[in-house]
Design an enzyme around this catalytic site. Structure first.
Site, PDB file in Angstrom:
ATOM      1  N   TYR A 159      -2.037   0.372  10.626  1.00 35.76           N
ATOM      2  CA  TYR A 159      -1.991  -0.129   9.254  1.00 35.76           C
ATOM      3  C   TYR A 159      -0.697   0.295   8.573  1.00 35.76           C
ATOM      4  O   TYR A 159      -0.041  -0.507   7.895  1.00 35.76           O
ATOM      5  CB  TYR A 159      -3.202   0.394   8.484  1.00 35.76           C
ATOM      6  CG  TYR A 159      -3.307  -0.114   7.066  1.00 35.76           C
ATOM      7  CD1 TYR A 159      -3.443  -1.472   6.791  1.00 35.76           C
ATOM      8  CD2 TYR A 159      -3.290   0.776   5.993  1.00 35.76           C
ATOM      9  CE1 TYR A 159      -3.547  -1.938   5.492  1.00 35.76           C
ATOM     10  CE2 TYR A 159      -3.402   0.319   4.684  1.00 35.76           C
ATOM     11  CZ  TYR A 159      -3.532  -1.033   4.441  1.00 35.76           C
ATOM     12  OH  TYR A 159      -3.636  -1.488   3.149  1.00 35.76           O
ATOM     13  N   SER A 198       0.850  -1.187   0.000  1.00 37.77           N
ATOM     14  CA  SER A 198       0.000   0.000   0.000  1.00 37.77           C
ATOM     15  C   SER A 198       0.883   1.234   0.000  1.00 37.77           C
ATOM     16  O   SER A 198       2.051   1.174   0.416  1.00 37.77           O
ATOM     17  CB  SER A 198      -0.890   0.002   1.250  1.00 37.77           C
ATOM     18  OG  SER A 198      -1.518   1.252   1.450  1.00 37.77           O
TER      19      SER A 198
END
Length: 269
Positions: free
Chosen positions: A162, A149
């Site tokens: 995250y 990501s």
């Protein structure tokens, strides 16, 4: 027909990648926890003329991942035997299983949420990579694609857990590429920005669809799962001597992690 494995294949980017790789000529082993979703995906792929096999797998379980590796090895052997030759080559692993939980600031961060994110994104990827690397190397044309990501190299408020997990995945990817130098396995990192899938944000907010929808409100055309699958397939189908170290892909509306344009873009009728 070379064999590819896609983890987290029951929905979103994983399912889209499996469909795309099957169209590219791979036999795709689709792996995830939800066996019913995998069965539906295999039917979709085979109905479209592709080849796919479902192997339920929980990447947080050593035993389950060992079972996945055994199933892939058995499949390669059986396909080779049917063809009257050596084992079918296992050439591609797409480490896609992962996810986010919560959007709490660090000072109020849930240890349980952080632990789950590390377990799935980092340790799950480690387990699967270790288990399947021998088969990939034996093919003499292996590729490992890490679906990370933009959170793997940029932080944002509320994304501490995250981002930390995806930073860990990015660190693992770079280290693995160094360690495999001189061996016949490529290591690729694909880093999507804002992608609207059927489950990512909803899962992050524990089923709160209103809060999940608000993430994308006013954003013209976020990325789709098929957009990311297209990038993954492109990296995996380059000539073997070409290693695409990293692809960063964002929608046009997202200039950076913290800079997202709302409203129409360009001329409107």
């Amino acid at each position: 027909m070379p064999i590819a494995i896609v983890t987290g294949a029951s929905s979103g980017i994983g399912a889209a990648t499996a469909r795309r790789l099957a169209a590219e000529g791979f036999t795709v082993v689709v792996a995830a926890r939800r066996a019913d979703r995998l069965a539906e995906l295999v039917t979709q792929i085979t109905d479209a003329g592709g080849s796919a096999v479902a192997v339920p797998c929980d990447v947080t379980s050593d035993e389950s991942v060992a079972g996945l590796a055994e199933a892939v090895a058995d499949l390669a052997e059986s396909y080779g035997r049917e063809a009257g030759g050596p084992d079918e080559p296992v050439t591609l692993l797409v480490n896609n299983a992962g996810g986010a939980l919560g959007l709490d600031p660090v000072e109020h961060g849930s240890v349980d949420d952080w632990q789950w994110m590390f377990e799935v994104n980092v340790l799950g990827t480690l387990r699967v990579t270790k288990a399947l690397l021998p088969l990939l190397e034996a093919s003499e044309a292996g590729t490992i694609v890490m679906v990370s990501s933009t959170a793997g190299f940029i932080v944002y408020e509320g994304g501490g857990g995250y981002s930390a997990a995806k930073h860990g995945m990015t660190a693992m990817t770079g280290t693995l590429r160094l360690e495999l130098a001189g061996r016949p396995v490529r290591v690729v990192e694909v880093d999507p920005g804002m992608v609207r899938t059927d489950e990512f944000a909803t899962k992050r907010f524990r089923g709160d669809t209103e809060r999940a929808d608000a993430v994308y409100a006013g954003v013209e055309m976020p990325l789709t799962a098929d957009d990311v699958a297209d990038c993954i397939a492109w990296t995996a189908t380059r000539p073997q001597h070409v290693n695409i170290d990293r692809i960063v892909v964002r929608p046009l509306a997202q200039a950076a992690q913290h800079k997202v344009a709302k409203g129409p873009i360009g001329k409107q009728s």
